[in-house]
Design a protein around this motif. Sequence first.
Motif, PDB file in Angstrom:
ATOM      1  N   ASP A  17       0.862  -1.182   0.000  1.00 34.77           N
ATOM      2  CA  ASP A  17       0.000   0.000   0.000  1.00 34.77           C
ATOM      3  C   ASP A  17       0.897   1.230   0.000  1.00 34.77           C
ATOM      4  O   ASP A  17       1.610   1.486   0.975  1.00 34.77           O
ATOM      5  N   PRO A  18       0.888   2.007  -1.102  1.00 31.04           N
ATOM      6  CA  PRO A  18       1.766   3.176  -1.164  1.00 31.04           C
ATOM      7  C   PRO A  18       1.502   4.203  -0.073  1.00 31.04           C
ATOM      8  O   PRO A  18       2.404   4.954   0.290  1.00 31.04           O
ATOM      9  N   GLU A  19       0.299   4.237   0.463  1.00 27.61           N
ATOM     10  CA  GLU A  19       0.012   5.181   1.543  1.00 27.61           C
ATOM     11  C   GLU A  19       0.758   4.811   2.824  1.00 27.61           C
ATOM     12  O   GLU A  19       1.017   5.667   3.662  1.00 27.61           O
ATOM     13  N   LEU A  20       1.116   3.535   2.964  1.00 27.10           N
ATOM     14  CA  LEU A  20       1.845   3.064   4.145  1.00 27.10           C
ATOM     15  C   LEU A  20       3.333   2.918   3.891  1.00 27.10           C
ATOM     16  O   LEU A  20       4.140   3.030   4.812  1.00 27.10           O
ATOM     17  N   GLY A  21       3.706   2.628   2.632  1.00 27.49           N
ATOM     18  CA  GLY A  21       5.102   2.370   2.305  1.00 27.49           C
ATOM     19  C   GLY A  21       5.554   1.048   2.909  1.00 27.49           C
ATOM     20  O   GLY A  21       4.751   0.148   3.174  1.00 27.49           O
ATOM     21  N   ASP A  22       6.836   0.924   3.131  1.00 30.29           N
ATOM     22  CA  ASP A  22       7.448  -0.256   3.754  1.00 30.29           C
ATOM     23  C   ASP A  22       8.543   0.262   4.676  1.00 30.29           C
ATOM     24  O   ASP A  22       9.735   0.121   4.400  1.00 30.29           O
ATOM     25  N   ILE A  23       8.103   0.907   5.745  1.00 29.31           N
ATOM     26  CA  ILE A  23       8.993   1.625   6.653  1.00 29.31           C
ATOM     27  C   ILE A  23      10.137   0.743   7.158  1.00 29.31           C
ATOM     28  O   ILE A  23      11.279   1.180   7.223  1.00 29.31           O
ATOM     29  N   GLU A  24       9.843  -0.504   7.499  1.00 30.80           N
ATOM     30  CA  GLU A  24      10.875  -1.407   8.033  1.00 30.80           C
ATOM     31  C   GLU A  24      12.011  -1.639   7.046  1.00 30.80           C
ATOM     32  O   GLU A  24      13.111  -1.996   7.443  1.00 30.80           O
ATOM     33  N   ASN A  25      11.735  -1.439   5.752  1.00 33.31           N
ATOM     34  CA  ASN A  25      12.759  -1.645   4.727  1.00 33.31           C
ATOM     35  C   ASN A  25      13.170  -0.340   4.039  1.00 33.31           C
ATOM     36  O   ASN A  25      13.697  -0.356   2.927  1.00 33.31           O
ATOM     37  N   GLY A  26      12.914   0.786   4.707  1.00 30.75           N
ATOM     38  CA  GLY A  26      13.404   2.073   4.236  1.00 30.75           C
ATOM     39  C   GLY A  26      12.571   2.742   3.161  1.00 30.75           C
ATOM     40  O   GLY A  26      13.031   3.694   2.532  1.00 30.75           O
ATOM     41  N   ILE A  27      11.334   2.261   2.940  1.00 29.95           N
ATOM     42  CA  ILE A  27      10.458   2.859   1.932  1.00 29.95           C
ATOM     43  C   ILE A  27       9.452   3.753   2.648  1.00 29.95           C
ATOM     44  O   ILE A  27       8.633   3.274   3.430  1.00 29.95           O
ATOM     45  N   GLU A  28       9.535   5.045   2.386  1.00 26.85           N
ATOM     46  CA  GLU A  28       8.677   6.008   3.074  1.00 26.85           C
ATOM     47  C   GLU A  28       7.221   5.899   2.633  1.00 26.85           C
ATOM     48  O   GLU A  28       6.928   5.530   1.496  1.00 26.85           O
ATOM     49  N   ALA A  29       6.325   6.240   3.553  1.00 29.96           N
ATOM     50  CA  ALA A  29       4.900   6.329   3.216  1.00 29.96           C
ATOM     51  C   ALA A  29       4.750   7.331   2.082  1.00 29.96           C
ATOM     52  O   ALA A  29       5.453   8.336   2.035  1.00 29.96           O
ATOM     53  N   GLY A  30       3.851   7.027   1.151  1.00 31.54           N
ATOM     54  CA  GLY A  30       3.631   7.898   0.009  1.00 31.54           C
ATOM     55  C   GLY A  30       4.441   7.502  -1.215  1.00 31.54           C
ATOM     56  O   GLY A  30       4.366   8.167  -2.240  1.00 31.54           O
ATOM     57  N   THR A  31       5.212   6.407  -1.133  1.00 31.11           N
ATOM     58  CA  THR A  31       6.021   5.948  -2.267  1.00 31.11           C
ATOM     59  C   THR A  31       5.188   5.046  -3.174  1.00 31.11           C
ATOM     60  O   THR A  31       4.743   3.977  -2.746  1.00 31.11           O
ATOM     61  N   ALA A  32       4.971   5.486  -4.413  1.00 31.22           N
ATOM     62  CA  ALA A  32       4.221   4.690  -5.382  1.00 31.22           C
ATOM     63  C   ALA A  32       4.990   3.410  -5.705  1.00 31.22           C
ATOM     64  O   ALA A  32       6.230   3.384  -5.655  1.00 31.22           O
ATOM     65  N   PHE A  33       4.271   2.359  -6.037  1.00 31.27           N
ATOM     66  CA  PHE A  33       4.902   1.082  -6.370  1.00 31.27           C
ATOM     67  C   PHE A  33       5.930   1.258  -7.489  1.00 31.27           C
ATOM     68  O   PHE A  33       7.023   0.692  -7.431  1.00 31.27           O
ATOM     69  N   GLU A  34       5.594   2.051  -8.490  1.00 31.22           N
ATOM     70  CA  GLU A  34       6.484   2.276  -9.624  1.00 31.22           C
ATOM     71  C   GLU A  34       7.797   2.941  -9.202  1.00 31.22           C
ATOM     72  O   GLU A  34       8.804   2.821  -9.897  1.00 31.22           O
ATOM     73  N   ASP A  35       7.776   3.641  -8.072  1.00 29.62           N
ATOM     74  CA  ASP A  35       8.967   4.340  -7.590  1.00 29.62           C
ATOM     75  C   ASP A  35       9.827   3.498  -6.657  1.00 29.62           C
ATOM     76  O   ASP A  35      10.888   3.948  -6.221  1.00 29.62           O
ATOM     77  N   LEU A  36       9.384   2.277  -6.349  1.00 32.16           N
ATOM     78  CA  LEU A  36      10.203   1.387  -5.531  1.00 32.16           C
ATOM     79  C   LEU A  36      11.458   1.007  -6.310  1.00 32.16           C
ATOM     80  O   LEU A  36      11.399   0.816  -7.528  1.00 32.16           O
ATOM     81  N   PRO A  37      12.593   0.863  -5.641  1.00 34.51           N
ATOM     82  CA  PRO A  37      13.795   0.437  -6.369  1.00 34.51           C
ATOM     83  C   PRO A  37      13.612  -0.968  -6.933  1.00 34.51           C
ATOM     84  O   PRO A  37      12.876  -1.783  -6.367  1.00 34.51           O
ATOM     85  N   ASP A  38      14.279  -1.250  -8.042  1.00 33.19           N
ATOM     86  CA  ASP A  38      14.172  -2.576  -8.661  1.00 33.19           C
ATOM     87  C   ASP A  38      14.651  -3.673  -7.724  1.00 33.19           C
ATOM     88  O   ASP A  38      14.251  -4.828  -7.856  1.00 33.19           O
TER      89      ASP A  38
END
Length: 57
Positions: A17-38
């Motif tokens: 869920d981009p609204e939650l991100g993946d905080i435990e793995n350094g992905i901030e809330a608000g990060t779109a799936f397309e903007d996740l690193p490969d």
Amino acid sequence: MKNTQKYKCEVCDYIYDPELGDIENGIEAGTAFEDLPDSWTCPDCGEPKDSFEPYDG
């Protein structure tokens, strides 16, 4: 407008869920799936990003 499309892991059903991100793995809330690193992988099962499909649940 931000992309708030959720994505589901086809292997374990984890929902990114981009609204939650993946905080435990350094992905901030608000990060779109397309903007996740490969290199990002499913936090539950470790599958790569290409194992995810759009989810409308």
